[in-house]
Design a protein around this motif. Sequence first.
Motif, PDB file in Angstrom:
ATOM      1  N   LYS A   1       0.832  -1.409  -0.054  1.00 52.10           N
ATOM      2  CA  LYS A   1      -0.271  -0.191   0.238  1.00 52.10           C
ATOM      3  C   LYS A   1       0.933   1.246  -0.088  1.00 52.10           C
ATOM      4  N   ALA A   2       2.038   1.196   0.399  1.00 54.10           N
ATOM      5  CA  ALA A   2       2.912   2.314   0.450  1.00 54.10           C
ATOM      6  C   ALA A   2       3.841   2.610  -0.612  1.00 54.10           C
ATOM      7  N   SER A   3       4.166   3.516  -0.833  1.00 55.21           N
ATOM      8  CA  SER A   3       4.871   3.979  -2.193  1.00 55.21           C
ATOM      9  C   SER A   3       6.236   4.637  -1.639  1.00 55.21           C
ATOM     10  N   ALA A   4       7.321   4.174  -2.387  1.00 54.18           N
ATOM     11  CA  ALA A   4       8.822   4.744  -2.057  1.00 54.18           C
ATOM     12  C   ALA A   4       9.200   5.322  -3.418  1.00 54.18           C
ATOM     13  N   GLY A   5       9.479   6.657  -3.255  1.00 53.81           N
ATOM     14  CA  GLY A   5      10.355   7.399  -4.326  1.00 53.81           C
ATOM     15  C   GLY A   5      11.695   7.147  -4.406  1.00 53.81           C
ATOM     16  N   THR A   6      11.851   7.352  -5.963  1.00 55.23           N
ATOM     17  CA  THR A   6      13.539   6.998  -6.408  1.00 55.23           C
ATOM     18  C   THR A   6      13.684   8.086  -7.373  1.00 55.23           C
ATOM     19  N   ALA A   7      15.184   8.000  -7.685  1.00 59.61           N
ATOM     20  CA  ALA A   7      15.345   8.974  -8.666  1.00 59.61           C
ATOM     21  C   ALA A   7      15.575   8.329  -9.932  1.00 59.61           C
ATOM     22  N   GLY A   8      14.993   7.235 -10.176  1.00 63.25           N
ATOM     23  CA  GLY A   8      14.879   6.324 -11.325  1.00 63.25           C
ATOM     24  C   GLY A   8      15.258   5.082 -11.261  1.00 63.25           C
ATOM     25  N   VAL A   9      14.777   4.291 -12.253  1.00 67.31           N
ATOM     26  CA  VAL A   9      15.303   2.667 -12.066  1.00 67.31           C
ATOM     27  C   VAL A   9      16.691   2.550 -12.038  1.00 67.31           C
ATOM     28  N   ALA A  10      16.852   1.720 -11.272  1.00 65.79           N
ATOM     29  CA  ALA A  10      18.123   1.489 -10.757  1.00 65.79           C
ATOM     30  C   ALA A  10      19.296   2.355 -10.128  1.00 65.79           C
ATOM     31  N   SER A  11      18.521   3.508  -9.614  1.00 64.29           N
ATOM     32  CA  SER A  11      19.093   4.665  -8.828  1.00 64.29           C
ATOM     33  C   SER A  11      19.555   4.182  -7.521  1.00 64.29           C
ATOM     34  N   PRO A  12      20.310   4.803  -6.865  1.00 62.95           N
ATOM     35  CA  PRO A  12      20.441   4.512  -5.424  1.00 62.95           C
ATOM     36  C   PRO A  12      19.305   4.173  -4.579  1.00 62.95           C
ATOM     37  N   GLN A  13      18.365   5.341  -4.616  1.00 61.47           N
ATOM     38  CA  GLN A  13      16.960   5.061  -3.856  1.00 61.47           C
ATOM     39  C   GLN A  13      16.509   4.033  -4.322  1.00 61.47           C
ATOM     40  N   HIS A  14      16.307   3.492  -5.484  1.00 66.67           N
ATOM     41  CA  HIS A  14      15.825   2.186  -6.005  1.00 66.67           C
ATOM     42  C   HIS A  14      16.562   0.887  -5.363  1.00 66.67           C
ATOM     43  N   VAL A  15      17.766   0.940  -5.564  1.00 63.05           N
ATOM     44  CA  VAL A  15      18.416  -0.248  -5.124  1.00 63.05           C
ATOM     45  C   VAL A  15      18.343  -0.358  -3.591  1.00 63.05           C
ATOM     46  N   LEU A  16      18.452   0.615  -2.977  1.00 58.01           N
ATOM     47  CA  LEU A  16      18.712   0.659  -1.351  1.00 58.01           C
ATOM     48  C   LEU A  16      17.350   0.475  -1.023  1.00 58.01           C
ATOM     49  N   GLY A  17      16.320   0.922  -1.669  1.00 57.95           N
ATOM     50  CA  GLY A  17      14.710   0.540  -1.166  1.00 57.95           C
ATOM     51  C   GLY A  17      14.530  -0.908  -1.240  1.00 57.95           C
ATOM     52  N   VAL A  18      14.888  -1.658  -2.486  1.00 55.52           N
ATOM     53  CA  VAL A  18      14.942  -3.088  -2.547  1.00 55.52           C
ATOM     54  C   VAL A  18      15.563  -3.906  -1.546  1.00 55.52           C
ATOM     55  N   PHE A  19      16.779  -3.367  -1.010  1.00 59.60           N
ATOM     56  CA  PHE A  19      17.620  -3.935   0.007  1.00 59.60           C
ATOM     57  C   PHE A  19      16.864  -3.630   1.488  1.00 59.60           C
ATOM     58  N   PHE A  20      15.969  -2.360   1.691  1.00 59.25           N
ATOM     59  CA  PHE A  20      15.360  -2.273   2.762  1.00 59.25           C
ATOM     60  C   PHE A  20      14.249  -3.248   2.906  1.00 59.25           C
ATOM     61  N   GLN A  21      13.729  -3.464   1.627  1.00 59.72           N
ATOM     62  CA  GLN A  21      12.511  -4.369   1.761  1.00 59.72           C
ATOM     63  C   GLN A  21      12.990  -5.962   2.188  1.00 59.72           C
ATOM     64  N   SER A  22      14.150  -6.307   1.648  1.00 60.63           N
ATOM     65  CA  SER A  22      14.884  -7.528   2.027  1.00 60.63           C
ATOM     66  C   SER A  22      14.975  -7.666   3.399  1.00 60.63           C
ATOM     67  N   ALA A  23      15.915  -6.461   3.980  1.00 56.61           N
ATOM     68  CA  ALA A  23      16.094  -6.565   5.292  1.00 56.61           C
ATOM     69  C   ALA A  23      14.926  -6.566   6.386  1.00 56.61           C
ATOM     70  N   THR A  24      13.929  -5.898   5.909  1.00 57.72           N
ATOM     71  CA  THR A  24      12.822  -5.793   7.024  1.00 57.72           C
ATOM     72  C   THR A  24      11.497  -6.728   6.719  1.00 57.72           C
ATOM     73  N   GLY A  25      11.438  -7.357   5.351  1.00 59.65           N
ATOM     74  CA  GLY A  25      10.308  -8.128   5.146  1.00 59.65           C
ATOM     75  C   GLY A  25       9.387  -7.310   4.979  1.00 59.65           C
ATOM     76  N   THR A  26       9.290  -6.339   4.374  1.00 60.37           N
ATOM     77  CA  THR A  26       8.262  -5.329   3.998  1.00 60.37           C
ATOM     78  C   THR A  26       7.707  -5.338   2.355  1.00 60.37           C
ATOM     79  N   ARG A  27       6.817  -4.826   2.011  1.00 65.18           N
ATOM     80  CA  ARG A  27       6.575  -4.681   0.718  1.00 65.18           C
ATOM     81  C   ARG A  27       6.029  -3.342   0.365  1.00 65.18           C
ATOM     82  N   PHE A  28       6.417  -2.732  -0.621  1.00 61.35           N
ATOM     83  CA  PHE A  28       5.660  -1.405  -1.073  1.00 61.35           C
ATOM     84  C   PHE A  28       6.028  -1.387  -2.595  1.00 61.35           C
ATOM     85  N   GLN A  29       5.342  -0.411  -3.105  1.00 59.66           N
ATOM     86  CA  GLN A  29       5.396   0.004  -4.439  1.00 59.66           C
ATOM     87  C   GLN A  29       6.719   1.118  -4.676  1.00 59.66           C
ATOM     88  N   PHE A  30       7.231   1.299  -5.987  1.00 58.46           N
ATOM     89  CA  PHE A  30       8.252   2.172  -6.036  1.00 58.46           C
ATOM     90  C   PHE A  30       7.851   3.277  -7.098  1.00 58.46           C
TER      91      PHE A  30
END
Length: 329
Positions: free
Chosen positions: A155-184
């Motif tokens: 249900k949540a949305s995470a902003g990035t500076a584009g596909v494969a940007s640091p915000q995107h890759v680190l957001g994916v890492f955050f999901q993996s580390a916390t067991g959460t799911r959200f949209q980019f």
Amino acid sequence: MKLPRRQFLHLVAGAAALPAASPIVMAQAYPSRSITMVVPFAAGGPVDTLARIVAERMRAALGQPVVIENVTGAGGSIGTGRVARAVPDGYTLVIGIWTTHVVNGAIYALQYDVLNDFEPIALLANNPQVIVAKKSMPANDLKGLIAWLKANPDKASAGTAGVASPQHVLGVFFQSATGTRFQFVHYRGGGPATQDLVAGQIDIIVADQVTALPQIRSGNIKAYAVTSKSRLAAAPDIPTVDEAGLPEFYTTVWNAIWAPKGTPKNVIAKLNAAVVDGLSDPAIRRRLADLGQQIVLPDQQAPEALAAFHKAEIEKWWPIIKAANIKPE
């Protein structure tokens, strides 16, 4: 005129020795002309700004101009690839970052090897990220944010500076580390993403300091943690991820300087000495701190240290990126 045999043999021996000696002589005379430092991003951006600060100080140490050339495109891979193919004489360098020398190797079919086609010169600085959310986010700390995301999957949305940007890759890492799911939601830069976060159009960003800190200080967004082992000098009130309840979630968009593979070792040593000299200057350190850059410790500034660090970063991030099937736009 016919030369005596002894004199003729001396001339032949001297001529034969010239090709072997010339690289050494050339390296000893280095630099004898201006050096080009390729910035694989647009002028005026954070990497370009950092490069110009460092290049000016290198000029003073080397006695020759270090000219910045912006070569943009394909996430920085065009400019980086140009340096990989350049003559390895120390006159063409590249200032790259975590994305150009780690992420790009996992998502692009490159014509060069991000690790093995370069000679490391020096690791410059780290730029830890800040986990932030819109002001109206119910959670007041990082543990609460993770709990809220788990209770509201996708249900949540995470902003990035584009596909494969640091915000995107680190957001994916955050999901993996916390067991959460959200949209980019992918934007054309960190600035527009932060603007929508302030407006409440998106929920969270694993953000860079340059765009996030002014909004945090103004009270426009919430800050939950900085992704480093120590707090930021520029924002000492923000806890580290260890303190906030997400141990060892360390992420940083680091930057470094490389030369083409095969550049003579004594040329690399001269370039490294010029960089190290610049990074020790108090004025340079203050300017970089203002940009959210944390200069690495002196023992991390050696070429050998960059080589080991670079290899470790690839081993850490490539499995994460490939598992998420991140592809360039």
